[in-house]
Design an enzyme around this catalytic site. Structure first.
Site, PDB file in Angstrom:
ATOM      1  N   TYR A 103      87.107  -6.864  43.803  1.00  0.00           N
ATOM      2  CA  TYR A 103      87.471  -7.430  45.104  1.00  0.00           C
ATOM      3  C   TYR A 103      86.662  -6.749  46.205  1.00  0.00           C
ATOM      4  O   TYR A 103      86.093  -7.411  47.080  1.00  0.00           O
ATOM      5  CB  TYR A 103      88.966  -7.237  45.330  1.00  0.00           C
ATOM      6  CG  TYR A 103      89.505  -7.782  46.627  1.00  0.00           C
ATOM      7  CD1 TYR A 103      89.753  -9.140  46.787  1.00  0.00           C
ATOM      8  CD2 TYR A 103      89.795  -6.934  47.694  1.00  0.00           C
ATOM      9  CE1 TYR A 103      90.269  -9.646  47.974  1.00  0.00           C
ATOM     10  CE2 TYR A 103      90.309  -7.430  48.884  1.00  0.00           C
ATOM     11  CZ  TYR A 103      90.541  -8.782  49.021  1.00  0.00           C
ATOM     12  OH  TYR A 103      91.052  -9.276  50.201  1.00  0.00           O
ATOM     13  N   VAL A 148      86.577 -24.025  46.513  1.00  0.00           N
ATOM     14  CA  VAL A 148      85.366 -23.639  47.243  1.00  0.00           C
ATOM     15  C   VAL A 148      84.200 -23.330  46.314  1.00  0.00           C
ATOM     16  O   VAL A 148      83.066 -23.178  46.779  1.00  0.00           O
ATOM     17  CB  VAL A 148      85.619 -22.441  48.184  1.00  0.00           C
ATOM     18  CG1 VAL A 148      86.535 -22.837  49.325  1.00  0.00           C
ATOM     19  CG2 VAL A 148      86.146 -21.235  47.425  1.00  0.00           C
TER      20      VAL A 148
END
Length: 275
Positions: A173, A81
């Site tokens: 994250y 991606v």
């Protein structure tokens, strides 16, 4: 919150990170609702800093088989991606094959562990690159096709409970997932005039390879206070929820039954974030 049977009949969904885990569950669930599926996954190691085993091309093939078992068509592609050209090519191929794009599930993501000041450049760049930049690239590639199709539609951004709260031990994250919240809400306003809805979901403790209990327990052992940021789920005190449970929410957001919602953040957490 499950969609009605056939609620996506005749529609087409684009799903990233679809070889296994949540992405596979989303693909199969949307196919069960009647959607044809465009699915992609890197199917290879993302970085040495991501220590759990990657998906394989065979995993993506299995996703396609499961979609076809629902009587729907599947167009799959091995891609990263972070690769803008590859994403755009898949969208173009999907539009050529199916003629429309109605649903996007931006699901691809990776995770690693470490305190903020101890993270390596590779850890930071990989997680931000896949989770945030990769999602942006996915949206940049797919949104024009949705607008061109002229059918409105629904975008589901798969964030995390870490996109709504602090998560010590993986601040990079959490930063990537908080970024997705901002991206979701901005895009919801920008796409309103086209009848395209944009919402984010925020799963917590889902049984997928990303969980990697050994790595998580290791950092909790070294820093016991961190465990307080990862409470049990009130309606499921032990274990993890399944990816299929998350897919039920995705199917609902993809369909017309959630038509009043855009720019919302939906915790899929069985109440854990209320602690």
């Amino acid at each position: 919150m499950a969609g009605q049977a056939g609620s996506l009949q005749g529609r087409v969904a684009f799903i990233t990170g679809a070889a296994r885990g949540q992405g596979r569950s989303h693909a199969v669930r949307l196919a069960a609702e009647g959607a044809d599926i465009i699915a992609c996954d890197i199917c290879a190691p993302v970085s040495a800093s991501v220590t759990y085993a990657p998906a394989s091309p065979e995993d993506l093939d299995e996703t396609a088989r499961l979609v076809e078992d629902q009587g729907r068509k599947a167009l799959t592609r091995v891609l990263d991606v972070r690769d803008d050209a590859a994403l755009r090519e898949l969208v173009a191929d999907g539009m050529e094959q199916f003629g429309r794009l109605d649903v996007v599930v931006a699901n691809a993501g990776v995770l690693s562990w470490g305190r903020v000041w101890e993270l390596t450049d590779e850890q930071w760049d990989t997680v931000i690159g896949v989770n945030l930049t990769g999602t942006w690239r996915t949206l940049r590639a797919t949104v024009p096709a949705m607008i061109e199709a002229g059918n409105g539609g629904s975008i589901v951004v798969v964030s995390s409970s870490a996109g709504l709260k602090a998560t010590p031990g993986n601040g990079h994250y959490s930063a990537s997932k908080h970024g997705l919240t901002a991206l979701t809400n901005t895009l919801a306003i920008e796409l309103g005039e086209y009848g395209i809805r944009v919402n984010s979901i925020h799963p917590y403790s889902v049984e997928t390879p990303m969980i990697e209990p050994e790595a998580m327990m290791e950092i909790f052992a070294r820093h016991p206070s961190f465990v307080h940021s990862f409470p049990p789920m009130p309606v499921q005190p032990n274990g993890f929820m399944t990816a299929d449970e998350v897919a039920d929410v995705v199917a609902w957001l993809a369909g017309d039954g959630s038509g009043t919602l855009t720019g919302t953040q939906i915790p899929v957490d069985k109440g854990a974030l209320k602690y």
